[in-house]
Design a protein around this motif. Sequence first.
Motif, PDB file in Angstrom:
ATOM      1  N   ILE A   1     -40.410 -15.989 -40.297  1.00 13.34           N
ATOM      2  CA  ILE A   1     -39.573 -16.884 -39.486  1.00 13.34           C
ATOM      3  C   ILE A   1     -39.359 -15.822 -38.368  1.00 13.34           C
ATOM      4  N   LEU A   2     -39.797 -16.471 -37.175  1.00 13.92           N
ATOM      5  CA  LEU A   2     -40.046 -15.352 -36.024  1.00 13.92           C
ATOM      6  C   LEU A   2     -38.243 -15.556 -35.329  1.00 13.92           C
ATOM      7  N   THR A   3     -37.947 -14.754 -34.938  1.00 10.30           N
ATOM      8  CA  THR A   3     -36.867 -14.960 -33.976  1.00 10.30           C
ATOM      9  C   THR A   3     -36.257 -13.751 -32.815  1.00 10.30           C
ATOM     10  N   VAL A   4     -36.281 -14.683 -31.930  1.00  6.66           N
ATOM     11  CA  VAL A   4     -35.618 -13.827 -30.295  1.00  6.66           C
ATOM     12  C   VAL A   4     -34.230 -13.977 -29.733  1.00  6.66           C
ATOM     13  N   SER A   5     -33.944 -12.932 -29.725  1.00  2.96           N
ATOM     14  CA  SER A   5     -32.396 -12.774 -29.278  1.00  2.96           C
ATOM     15  C   SER A   5     -31.939 -12.246 -27.829  1.00  2.96           C
ATOM     16  N   ARG A   6     -31.293 -13.141 -27.427  1.00  4.97           N
ATOM     17  CA  ARG A   6     -30.846 -12.534 -26.121  1.00  4.97           C
ATOM     18  C   ARG A   6     -28.973 -11.835 -26.579  1.00  4.97           C
ATOM     19  N   ASP A   7     -28.643 -10.394 -25.645  1.00  2.00           N
ATOM     20  CA  ASP A   7     -27.996 -10.641 -25.511  1.00  2.00           C
ATOM     21  C   ASP A   7     -27.910 -11.286 -23.981  1.00  2.00           C
ATOM     22  N   ILE A   8     -25.841 -12.099 -24.600  1.00  2.00           N
ATOM     23  CA  ILE A   8     -25.561 -12.744 -23.802  1.00  2.00           C
ATOM     24  C   ILE A   8     -24.321 -12.429 -23.226  1.00  2.00           C
ATOM     25  N   THR A   9     -23.605 -11.099 -23.342  1.00  2.00           N
ATOM     26  CA  THR A   9     -22.009 -10.448 -23.440  1.00  2.00           C
ATOM     27  C   THR A   9     -21.739 -10.646 -22.567  1.00  2.00           C
ATOM     28  N   GLU A  10     -22.466 -10.488 -21.321  1.00  2.00           N
ATOM     29  CA  GLU A  10     -21.821 -10.584 -20.031  1.00  2.00           C
ATOM     30  C   GLU A  10     -21.809 -12.030 -19.746  1.00  2.00           C
ATOM     31  N   LYS A  11     -22.835 -12.630 -20.127  1.00  2.00           N
ATOM     32  CA  LYS A  11     -22.813 -14.139 -19.705  1.00  2.00           C
ATOM     33  C   LYS A  11     -21.004 -14.584 -20.681  1.00  2.00           C
ATOM     34  N   LYS A  12     -21.030 -14.082 -21.233  1.00  2.00           N
ATOM     35  CA  LYS A  12     -19.860 -14.583 -22.798  1.00  2.00           C
ATOM     36  C   LYS A  12     -18.443 -14.648 -21.347  1.00  2.00           C
ATOM     37  N   LYS A  13     -18.962 -13.229 -20.904  1.00  2.00           N
ATOM     38  CA  LYS A  13     -17.424 -12.946 -19.833  1.00  2.00           C
ATOM     39  C   LYS A  13     -17.328 -13.750 -18.876  1.00  2.00           C
ATOM     40  N   ARG A  14     -18.593 -13.870 -18.150  1.00  2.00           N
ATOM     41  CA  ARG A  14     -18.211 -14.600 -17.148  1.00  2.00           C
ATOM     42  C   ARG A  14     -17.976 -16.362 -17.105  1.00  2.00           C
ATOM     43  N   ASP A  15     -18.462 -16.644 -18.602  1.00  2.00           N
ATOM     44  CA  ASP A  15     -17.769 -17.843 -18.580  1.00  2.00           C
ATOM     45  C   ASP A  15     -16.456 -17.857 -18.577  1.00  2.00           C
ATOM     46  N   LYS A  16     -16.020 -17.117 -19.633  1.00  2.00           N
ATOM     47  CA  LYS A  16     -14.556 -16.453 -20.311  1.00  2.00           C
ATOM     48  C   LYS A  16     -13.287 -16.632 -19.010  1.00  2.00           C
ATOM     49  N   GLU A  17     -14.124 -16.152 -17.971  1.00  2.00           N
ATOM     50  CA  GLU A  17     -13.475 -16.154 -16.894  1.00  2.00           C
ATOM     51  C   GLU A  17     -13.145 -16.935 -15.763  1.00  2.00           C
ATOM     52  N   LYS A  18     -14.246 -17.243 -15.966  1.00  2.00           N
ATOM     53  CA  LYS A  18     -14.066 -19.192 -15.287  1.00  2.00           C
ATOM     54  C   LYS A  18     -13.259 -20.169 -15.744  1.00  2.00           C
ATOM     55  N   GLU A  19     -13.476 -19.648 -17.004  1.00  2.00           N
ATOM     56  CA  GLU A  19     -12.381 -21.114 -17.827  1.00  2.00           C
ATOM     57  C   GLU A  19     -11.236 -20.817 -17.716  1.00  2.00           C
ATOM     58  N   GLU A  20     -10.977 -19.298 -17.376  1.00  2.00           N
ATOM     59  CA  GLU A  20      -9.160 -18.854 -17.108  1.00  2.00           C
ATOM     60  C   GLU A  20      -8.841 -19.088 -15.493  1.00  2.00           C
ATOM     61  N   THR A  21     -10.271 -19.285 -15.028  1.00  2.00           N
ATOM     62  CA  THR A  21      -9.862 -19.369 -13.907  1.00  2.00           C
ATOM     63  C   THR A  21      -9.553 -21.327 -13.521  1.00  2.00           C
ATOM     64  N   VAL A  22     -10.071 -21.760 -14.086  1.00  2.00           N
ATOM     65  CA  VAL A  22     -10.266 -23.612 -14.367  1.00  2.00           C
ATOM     66  C   VAL A  22      -8.208 -23.358 -14.901  1.00  2.00           C
ATOM     67  N   GLY A  23      -8.771 -22.841 -16.079  1.00  2.00           N
ATOM     68  CA  GLY A  23      -7.000 -23.176 -16.065  1.00  2.00           C
ATOM     69  C   GLY A  23      -5.794 -23.399 -15.512  1.00  2.00           C
ATOM     70  N   PHE A  24      -5.931 -21.838 -15.636  1.00  2.00           N
ATOM     71  CA  PHE A  24      -5.192 -21.181 -14.733  1.00  2.00           C
ATOM     72  C   PHE A  24      -4.635 -22.196 -13.154  1.00  2.00           C
ATOM     73  N   VAL A  25      -5.723 -22.612 -12.381  1.00  2.00           N
ATOM     74  CA  VAL A  25      -5.670 -23.621 -11.700  1.00  2.00           C
ATOM     75  C   VAL A  25      -4.890 -24.823 -11.930  1.00  2.00           C
ATOM     76  N   SER A  26      -5.609 -25.336 -12.783  1.00  2.00           N
ATOM     77  CA  SER A  26      -5.193 -26.889 -13.400  1.00  2.00           C
ATOM     78  C   SER A  26      -3.613 -27.097 -13.568  1.00  2.00           C
ATOM     79  N   HIS A  27      -3.346 -25.778 -14.410  1.00  2.00           N
ATOM     80  CA  HIS A  27      -1.879 -25.810 -14.522  1.00  2.00           C
ATOM     81  C   HIS A  27      -1.207 -25.727 -13.306  1.00  2.00           C
TER      82      HIS A  27
END
Length: 370
Positions: free
Chosen positions: A132-158
């Motif tokens: 089985i061949l696997t190709v893995s990409r480090d998504i740590t920074e993307k995850k951090k940015r997504d989390k920040e976006k989600e928090e902003t959306v949550g905050f603004v809607s609230h």
Amino acid sequence: MSDLTVHNKASYTKQRKYKSGALKLSKKDLLTVTEHAPDVICRFDKNCRLLYVNPAIEVATGIPVNSFINKTTRELGMPEEHSTNWEEKISFVVRTGEQTTLEFPFLTPNGLRFFHTVLVPEFTEEGGIESILTVSRDITEKKKRDKEKEETVGFVSHELRTPVTSLKLTTQMLQQKLAKVSDKRITEHLARMNQQLDKMTNIISDLLDTTRIEHGSMKLQKKRFNFNELVKETVEDIQKTAPSHNIVIKGEAKIPAYGDRNRVAQVLTNLICNAIRYSPINSEIIVAVSSDSKNIICRVRDFGIGIPDEQQKKIFERFYRVKDIKHDEHMGLGLGLFISNEIIKLHNGMIWVKSESTKGSTFSFTLPAL
Ligand code: ADP
């Protein structure tokens, strides 16, 4: 990443036959590619043991390549839950010959990193699975940015919720006070304001629900309830505001439902409102209810524009809207079905769609009994 992936056995065999000569000639070149690739490339045997790993793993984790060779994910100290995930994904690839994906965290000397992996089968000449061949990409920074976006959306809607609620109350008060004024324009303007505020309230609550789902904090208040009554009330409420369509109830549940009544009503409302939105004026919408010994089954059928085959799987994804000229006529955020799917999953039920372009759609969901 997709160039490295092989979707299934048939396409792999075809590619292999076609390219085998070229591959043999360029083995050295291929090795150079993998040795310099920024993504982590690994080869596992069928028992989850690492046979090969490229140097990118050293950059990603800070751990030397040699420490990985001949080890399983468990022997590498990956926690039980993630090792089990790896084993399940590898055995899926071995069993089906299909590719799959996986996301997992990995504790490295550089801290906790997150990876997205594509797992692809490698076949023998006879068609068996070799590795089985696997190709893995480090998504740590993307995850951090997504989390920040989600928090902003949550905050603004609230933050938006309070002023919109207050505007809604003021509009309703004005409507009552001016009910006797015989200026038709004023009453029309106020009715329109009220309608637009309802739309804003719905958008805000969809965004807040999405934030709750992402944080795993959507809590259900489960109780026994009469599903037939819920269907009748929901249909009556919607029919009052949508005389353009004829909503018909067929059948009934012979067992009581167990779940969060308000959340189940939200799912049903969303399915019926979508059916109205995406079908022609004066057409019929059928809400069919039935049950067996274990489940209540509810189907919402319309005779509208339908959903193209290739997009049916995607409509339950967050923010997904069908890409099609007929669908573009209607505004929406693409959150209703995502939220409905999550609510039904929290009830251990299932939700799915059958649809044909220009013929209509049937959305069905099940609610398991207690
Ligand atoms: P939206 O608010 O955009 O309608 P939903 O999550 O409820 O979001 O639906 C996602 C997409 O699925 C919609 O944008 C629409 O294109 C499609 N869809 C949903 N229900 C139907 C239906 N009954 N008939 C045709 N298309 C539908």
